[in-house]
Design a protein around this motif. Structure first.
Motif: not given
Length: 765
Positions: A619-620, A623, A631, A634-635, A647-648
């Motif tokens: 996910a990072i 991001g 994605r 965002g994470l 990290f979006s």
């Protein structure tokens, strides 16, 4: 805290976004007449036997074989595929051409490219190319067969009347451009293959028009150096070679504004990459932004210490032939105001600061300088032994790495590892550079003088998939022992120490436990006697069977692959370094960031976020939510001290879909159905601890395969696909429910050799 990797739209960071507004892809001088009038292309010929197809080619090589300048330059070139077969099908629309001269170094200023083909854009001057498009000029392309071509430029570089200097005919600082034809200096012609349906390729050729040998060059950074992180450097869609980039991105190209912004390669690339490890452009730290037009690069983060010049500049013959360039050492032998002030942008070299740059608050300590003629006197390598020497000032990454190499953590023995017993760990810290002599951690300055020194012994279980049940710690965390406290007692031999776990191995545990040592000694590399540097010493672990033989844990990611971009993967204040096997103990399927979040929902609207390694790392790196990334959302992960790690907007520098960038072998592939019997101990990823921080049995989870895939593919459509009854993904169940009822059938379609094999869909190399 926003985190972006300086890397992309040069595939990832630079792609499309990077200066897509510049030159609208770089153009040539405009023509008042029909821009297509000068185009003459030979009738397409049939591909001869043994001559390959462009569509089928896996690679393309363009090689300039001759340049003639009697008027407008004429170049001869060939195009071949990976087998050396001539590619006959290139058309005028596929190709773009450029020619530039290398202005010799004067008054200490470095040599620089000056494009002959320029245009005026919104009050500024920008380098360009000849191409088939409205508003651009194009000469005549002839196809000679067997992959041989000639191109005659439309621009007559010998005729200043036919090739006028575009207004305002200056660089960003108001210095007049010099577009005179100089046959005694080095020139470069470049050819860009611009059709995205064909393999990307660039042809670049240096020569001296009067026939002299090429002596003066300016090859500073090899494309292959960029590609170690970027996989394939790519800007403006199909530009993939630094030799091409610099013909437009030179001091003569800029963007009008207040202040004017140069897009000179050495300035622009330094500024984009200078942000990591507490380092950032002084202008950005003072609240300003680094923008090129509408594109803001202020939050871009280079994934290692930005002071490591040799990461990109490689002038050491034999070190890595693919990345060595003839002028790779110019950064330390020929310093200049332009290159140095790119990062040190708070320094002014005149009598007073530039009023359009309010962040210029520091006068040059060596006094007023109107040019770079005296820079090398103080700053070139070997001139001084202190930080005035550019090599001394920029070798901290190497010096810190060397200092860290003087420490090695060793787990010597682990006793009492049966259920109900408290494990006893004997360890040492030694110096491998001095015959493995052991440190006395009770007296060594690295562990006593440094206020931030840490050394921790941890125990986690089990190696199938860590959950650390019964550790006494919340959210699936392992037992942790401060080895610098009184808990560490002298061991059986000099220089060894022993700690005893405060927690016994719980009843019901089986398999293997993992003992780890992490932390960081202190050093005084940056400032003698200060002991403020945190050394990223490699963390270590040792697996021990719980009353039985050791059960090996699966190997998925190779830290050496991480370090291609990160140099030294070191996180949590340099406490956990260069060992994925340590990361996975804390970042396990039971772990979330709930304990570090506010009691109400965080900035992302969530009460907690999974920090399971297999989902978090995906996910990072995927991001870039809202920026066309993988994605949708965002994470955000809350860290130590309640820090907000957003990290979006992170952009992965390489090709995100290529699982082999990080994974070992085929570890990314689906090899069978997932169910409790075949799971090899892999657990579902917690999305909610359901009010119980210490008992993972009640955690609400996503089934393992769905969790991994959804960490990148997080859209509602993707989720529905995974939850389809025939696919078996579950996004809300306890581990017991997953074990009892869930069979993930993802491998039926996405397994090795299947119709939608992950390897094929992701185009894994």
């Amino acid at each position: 805290m926003n985190k972006k990797l300086s890397l992309g739209p040069w595939t990832g960071l630079f792609a499309a976004a990077l200066l897509s507004w510049i030159l609208t892809g770089c153009g040539g001088s405009s023509s008042a007449s029909d821009p297509f009038a000068a185009v003459t292309v030979a009738t397409p010929e049939t591909i001869a036997p043994g001559v390959g197809s462009l569509v089928a080619a896996s690679s393309l090589k363009i090689e300039v074989t001759k340049v003639t300048i009697d008027g407008p330059p004429v170049i001869e070139f060939t195009a071949t595929n990976q087998l050396g077969e001539g590619m006959t099908g290139l058309s005028a629309a596929d190709l773009r051409f450029n020619i530039a001269k290398l202005t010799p170094a004067t008054n200490g200023e470095p040599s620089d490219w000056q494009n002959y083909i320029n245009r005026s854009v919104a009050g500024a001057v920008q380098g360009g190319q000849e191409r088939v498009a409205n508003g651009y000029v194009f000469g005549s392309l002839s196809r000679l067969g067997s992959g041989r071509y000639t191109y005659r430029f439309a621009t007559d570089i010998k005729n200043s009347v036919a090739n006028p200097c575009p207004a305002p005919c200056t660089d960003a600082n108001g210095k007049a451009l010099d577009l005179r034809y100089e046959p005694a200096v080095t020139h470069r012609v470049t050819i860009q293959q611009a059709n995205s349906a064909y393999p990307q390729a660039t042809g670049a050729y240096d020569f001296v028009p009067n026939g002299s040998a090429v002596i003066n060059q300016r090859d500073i950074v090899a494309t292959s150096s960029c590609n170690t992180c970027h996989a394939q450097l790519s800007a403006h869609g199909t530009r993939v070679d630094t030799k091409l980039c610099v013909t437009c991105h030179n001091p003569g190209s800029w963007v009008a504004g207040s202040p004017n912004v140069t897009v000179d390669f050495k300035v622009m690339v330094h500024r984009i990459h200078y942000n990591n490890g507490g380092l950032a452009l002084p202008s950005v730290l003072s609240g300003n932004s680094y923008k090129i037009g509408a594109k803001d690069f202020s939050a871009v983060t280079f994934p290692q210490d930005s002071r490591g010049c040799t990461r990109c500049h490689d002038g050491t013959p034999g070190a890595s032939p693919a990345t060595v360039t003839p002028q790779g050492n110019h950064w330390k032998t020929e310093p200049s105001i332009a290159a140095c002030s790119a990062c040190h942008d708070n320094v002014y070299f005149g009598l007073t600061p530039d009023p359009s740059r309010p962040y210029q608050t520091k006068p040059h300590s060596g006094g007023v300088r109107v040019d770079s003629s005296s820079c090398a006197m103080c700053h070139a390598v070997g001139k001084f032994s202190d930080a005035k020497d550019i090599n001394v000032a920029h070798d901290f990454p190497a010096r810190l790495k060397s200092a860290a190499g003087r420490f090695e953590y060793r787990i010597l023995s682990v006793l009492s590892t049966s259920v109900g017993a408290k494990p006893v760990i004997t360890f040492s810290v030694s110096d491998p550079t001095r015959g493995d002599v052991a440190y006395d951690i009770k007296t060594a300055p690295a562990f006593t003088a440094g206020a931030s020194s840490t050394l921790t012994v941890k125990l986690g279980w089990t190696t199938g998939d860590f959950a650390n049940i019964g550790s006494g710690q919340a959210y699936g965390q392992p037992v942790s022992i401060n080895a610098l406290s009184l808990a560490a007692t002298p061991g059986p031999t000099a220089g060894t120490y022993t700690v005893t776990s405060p927690v016994a191995i719980p009843v019901g545990q089986s398999g293997s436990l993992r003992v780890m040592i992490d932390g960081h000694p202190a050093a005084d590399v940056t400032k003698a006697g200060a002991w403020t540097d945190r050394l990223a010493v490699k963390s270590v672990y040792k697996d021990v069977g719980i009353g039985v033989a050791v059960t090996a844990r699966r190997l998925v990611v190779d830290v050496a692959k991480c370090n291609v971009c990160h140099d030294v993967l070191s996180l949590h204040g340099n406490n956990r370094s260069n060992e994925i096997g340590v990361c996975t103990v804390c970042h396990n399927p039971d772990a979330t960031d709930r304990g570090r979040r506010p009691s109400v929902a965080g900035v992302d609207g969530k009460l907690e976020e999974a920090i399971d390694f297999k989902t978090m790392v995906h996910a990072i790196h995927a991001g870039e939510a809202s920026q066309g990334g993988t994605r949708v959302k965002g994470l955000v992960v809350y860290g130590f001290g309640g820090s907000v790690n957003d990290f979006s907007k992170l952009v992965f520098p390489g090709r995100l879909s290529d699982c082999a960038t990080c994974h070992i072998g085929n570890s990314y592939q689906l090899t069978g159905l997932w169910d409790a019997a075949t799971a090899n101990g892999i657990h579902g990823t917690t999305v909610s601890t359901a009010g119980s921080s210490g008992d993972g049995s009640s955690n609400i989870r996503i089934s393992p395969t769905a969790a991994v895939c959804a960490s990148c593919h997080d859209s509602s459509v993707a989720r529905l696909h995974m939850q389809d009854p025939g696919n078996g993904g579950n996004f809300s169940a306890t581990q017991a429910a997953l074990n009892a009822t869930v069979v993930e059938g993802c491998s039926l379609c996405h397994g090795a050799g299947k119709v939608f094999d992950v390897k094929t869909v992701h185009r894994v190399k």
